[in-house]
Write a protein that holds these residues in place. Structure first.
Motif, PDB file in Angstrom:
ATOM      1  N   VAL A  32     -33.075  34.701 -48.183  1.00 56.79           N
ATOM      2  CA  VAL A  32     -33.504  34.916 -46.808  1.00 56.79           C
ATOM      3  C   VAL A  32     -32.735  33.939 -45.943  1.00 56.79           C
ATOM      4  N   GLY A  33     -32.204  34.439 -44.823  1.00 57.01           N
ATOM      5  CA  GLY A  33     -31.413  33.561 -43.979  1.00 57.01           C
ATOM      6  C   GLY A  33     -31.544  33.861 -42.507  1.00 57.01           C
ATOM      7  N   LEU A  34     -31.200  32.864 -41.724  1.00 52.61           N
ATOM      8  CA  LEU A  34     -31.104  33.010 -40.281  1.00 52.61           C
ATOM      9  C   LEU A  34     -29.621  33.023 -39.936  1.00 52.61           C
ATOM     10  N   ALA A  35     -29.203  34.018 -39.156  1.00 48.83           N
ATOM     11  CA  ALA A  35     -27.806  34.130 -38.763  1.00 48.83           C
ATOM     12  C   ALA A  35     -27.731  34.685 -37.347  1.00 48.83           C
ATOM     13  N   THR A  45     -19.855  39.693 -42.830  1.00 50.10           N
ATOM     14  CA  THR A  45     -18.537  39.688 -42.204  1.00 50.10           C
ATOM     15  C   THR A  45     -18.490  38.905 -40.906  1.00 50.10           C
ATOM     16  N   GLU A  46     -19.625  38.688 -40.283  1.00 56.49           N
ATOM     17  CA  GLU A  46     -19.704  37.965 -39.013  1.00 56.49           C
ATOM     18  C   GLU A  46     -19.828  36.479 -39.309  1.00 56.49           C
ATOM     19  N   SER A  47     -18.758  35.735 -39.119  1.00 56.55           N
ATOM     20  CA  SER A  47     -18.795  34.318 -39.478  1.00 56.55           C
ATOM     21  C   SER A  47     -18.864  33.386 -38.273  1.00 56.55           C
ATOM     22  N   LYS A  48     -19.053  33.939 -37.093  1.00 60.81           N
ATOM     23  CA  LYS A  48     -19.179  33.085 -35.909  1.00 60.81           C
ATOM     24  C   LYS A  48     -20.588  32.507 -35.865  1.00 60.81           C
ATOM     25  N   GLY A  49     -20.722  31.269 -35.504  1.00 62.06           N
ATOM     26  CA  GLY A  49     -22.038  30.647 -35.421  1.00 62.06           C
ATOM     27  C   GLY A  49     -22.517  30.152 -36.774  1.00 62.06           C
ATOM     28  N   TYR A  50     -23.747  29.694 -36.800  1.00 65.27           N
ATOM     29  CA  TYR A  50     -24.334  29.118 -38.003  1.00 65.27           C
ATOM     30  C   TYR A  50     -25.095  30.163 -38.809  1.00 65.27           C
ATOM     31  N   GLN A  51     -25.226  29.910 -40.115  1.00 66.75           N
ATOM     32  CA  GLN A  51     -26.094  30.677 -40.994  1.00 66.75           C
ATOM     33  C   GLN A  51     -26.860  29.685 -41.859  1.00 66.75           C
ATOM     34  N   PHE A  52     -28.154  29.942 -42.047  1.00 64.00           N
ATOM     35  CA  PHE A  52     -29.014  29.069 -42.842  1.00 64.00           C
ATOM     36  C   PHE A  52     -29.736  29.935 -43.872  1.00 64.00           C
ATOM     37  N   TRP A  53     -29.485  29.669 -45.164  1.00 67.45           N
ATOM     38  CA  TRP A  53     -30.016  30.510 -46.231  1.00 67.45           C
ATOM     39  C   TRP A  53     -30.828  29.699 -47.228  1.00 67.45           C
TER      40      TRP A  53
END
Length: 97
Positions: A32-35, A45-53
């Motif tokens: 589960v992640g926030l992106a 495929t969207e690598s702009k910004g942060y992701q938290f998993w």
């Protein structure tokens, strides 16, 4: 369809058990992640910004800590299940929360 439910502040991920009863069962070892990505599967495929998993525990519960303030979509996927999950509600993280 996967489901993400929040009960009294406890976050939990469930998936349907289609082979036995159709009831929701805990999504053990789900991710589960926030992106910032806003479409289903776009976190891949969207690598702009942060992701938290994080990975869920054996009960399907999870907590995501140390998230940078911003507006995020909740994404998830479960090993062994086809497809991924995108919540229709955005999560806003403010400084100090």
């Amino acid at each position: 369809m996967h489901s993400l439910i929040v009960v009294a502040g406890l976050k939990k991920c469930n998936v349907p058990n289609r082979y036995v009863s159709g009831a929701l069962i805990p999504a053990k070892s789900a991710y589960v992640g926030l992106a910032t990505a806003r479409t289903e599967g776009s976190w891949q495929t969207e690598s702009k910004g942060y992701q938290f998993w994080v990975s869920t525990d054996s009960n399907g519960t999870f907590t995501i800590n140390n998230v940078v303030p911003g507006v995020y979509a909740v994404h998830g996927w479960v090993p062994g299940f086809i497809g991924d999950y995108l919540s229709n509600v955005l999560v806003t993280i403010s400084p100090g929360t």
